[in-house]
Enzyme design. Structure first.
Site, short mmCIF file in Angstrom:
data_model
loop_
_atom_site.label_atom_id
_atom_site.label_comp_id
_atom_site.label_asym_id
_atom_site.label_seq_id
_atom_site.Cartn_x
_atom_site.Cartn_y
_atom_site.Cartn_z
CD GLU A 49 -2.10 1.27 2.96
OE1 GLU A 49 -2.18 0.20 3.62
OE2 GLU A 49 -2.11 2.62 3.42
CG ASP A 53 0.03 6.85 -1.14
OD1 ASP A 53 -0.86 7.44 -1.31
OD2 ASP A 53 1.38 7.41 -0.88
CG ASP A 122 -5.63 1.06 3.36
OD1 ASP A 122 -5.48 2.41 2.76
OD2 ASP A 122 -5.80 0.86 4.41
CD GLU A 125 -3.46 4.18 -1.30
OE1 GLU A 125 -3.86 5.27 -1.39
OE2 GLU A 125 -2.96 3.59 -0.12
#
Lengths: 231, 231
Positions: A49, A53, A122, A125
């Protein structure tokens, strides 16, 4: 183990085939599952994650930068913020059917975490982090072409937060006006979310009502609808 | 125009040669210069800064992710935040001599903007955005290898914000201790910055003094020095 239906769906819908399926597995392992199955020695998806991101931040930034060559930095930044916010990523996760395949601990499953926006954000990502590691940045761009660009191209992230400002400017052309936003109701909605309903009035006269998963979104929606009636 | 010394320096120090020197020029044009020279029709570096910010976020994230395979997400996020903060990017900008080459308007030049941290941060991001556009992501990674990785490898971004916590934990092993941070002085320093000096005491006894460009940094520095004397 990753469900066979899922790897098939990734292949048929998105043309994605992982070389290292254990990376995909990690992306779909929530910490609650990893904690409940310590004997399996599985990793949760939090590191992926972290990486995903940043992968998404660049991918979206580059697309906006090239698509809008004449748009100044401030507006690009607002569009990027709207595109990468929790609500957007949760929605993309659902559109990609990721909610069906995440591995959760029992407690979280029973608490309805599978449809929680922050969890789905999450997960989105983490998937993009895994895809980046296993297949490279071009594969992430290709995936975004199918899942994110259509929303950007539809203008969904343009000035979404500016309806209140626009309404104020529009109404105050003719002099001072007293604009108020009043919360009419707040109720439980699907996916563990709240649904807010707000009315906007100008000098006591109602111009429109809006709904949203936060008071702020509901106000923006109300302003948007009021603008439509004034246009 | 980009100074010839600068393109030579980019080539000799970093092995970087731009194909489109106008992109490099844009990266080194502050909005104050563009505003003062509207007749030239030059673009300022803000859009490139938008892009470069995301390019650097991914580049640093990927490096940390791979360098620290066993570090959990929370710590990776703290290290990334420390590496990409204003102070760090301003420092990298100076190390790369970017401060010498930015084009500023007269007013900003006279106000000392050339050494302002936020300006140098934006400049560093804009340069990396330009490099990414003109030479691709590998060129940015190669540049970071020379300018950023040595700082990461030296551990400069590890737990930098935790010295106060660490000192507290260390001192309270033996029971309750009254820890205080007292500001001793605050003065003007180079680059339009302030310099703060702070002393840390435990039950009234001074354990160390620290300095920094903010009170918070000075306190961290004092805690760091106190820890060193206790070790």
């Amino acid at each position: 183990m990753v469900a066979i239906e899922f790897t098939r769906e990734l292949h048929s819908r998105f043309g994605i085939d992982f070389d290292h399926v254990e990376i995909l597995e990690e992306a779909f392992t929530h910490s609650s599952y990893a904690n409940e199955h310590r004997e399996l020695g599985v990793h949760d998806n939090e590191r992926l994650e972290f990486l995903g991101d940043a992968v998404l931040e660049l991918t979206v930034s580059e697309y906006l930068f090239k698509k809008y060559p004449d748009v100044p930095e401030g507006k690009l930044t607002r569009m990027r913020a709207a595109a990468v916010q929790t609500r957007s990523f949760a929605r993309f996760s659902r559109e990609a059917h990721f909610d069906r395949y995440i591995r959760l601990g029992h407690g979280e499953e029973n608490a309805g975490a599978r449809q929680r926006d922050t969890l789905l954000e999450d997960l989105f990502e983490a998937f993009c982090g895994a895809l980046f590691l296993d297949q490279g940045r071009q594969a992430v761009i290709k995936f975004c072409e199918q899942i994110i660009w259509p929303h950007i191209d539809a203008g969904e992230f343009e000035d979404t937060r500016d309806f209140k400002t626009k309404l104020q400017e529009r109404l105050q052309r003719g002099g001072d006006v007293d604009i108020e936003y009043n919360l009419l109701s707040e109720e439980d909605a699907a996916n563990n979310q709240r649904l807010f309903t707000v009315a906007v009035t100008a000098d006591g006269r109602e111009l429109g009502r809006g709904t949203g998963t936060s008071k702020k979104h509901a106000e923006q929606d109300a302003a948007h609808r009021a603008l439509a009636t004034l246009a």
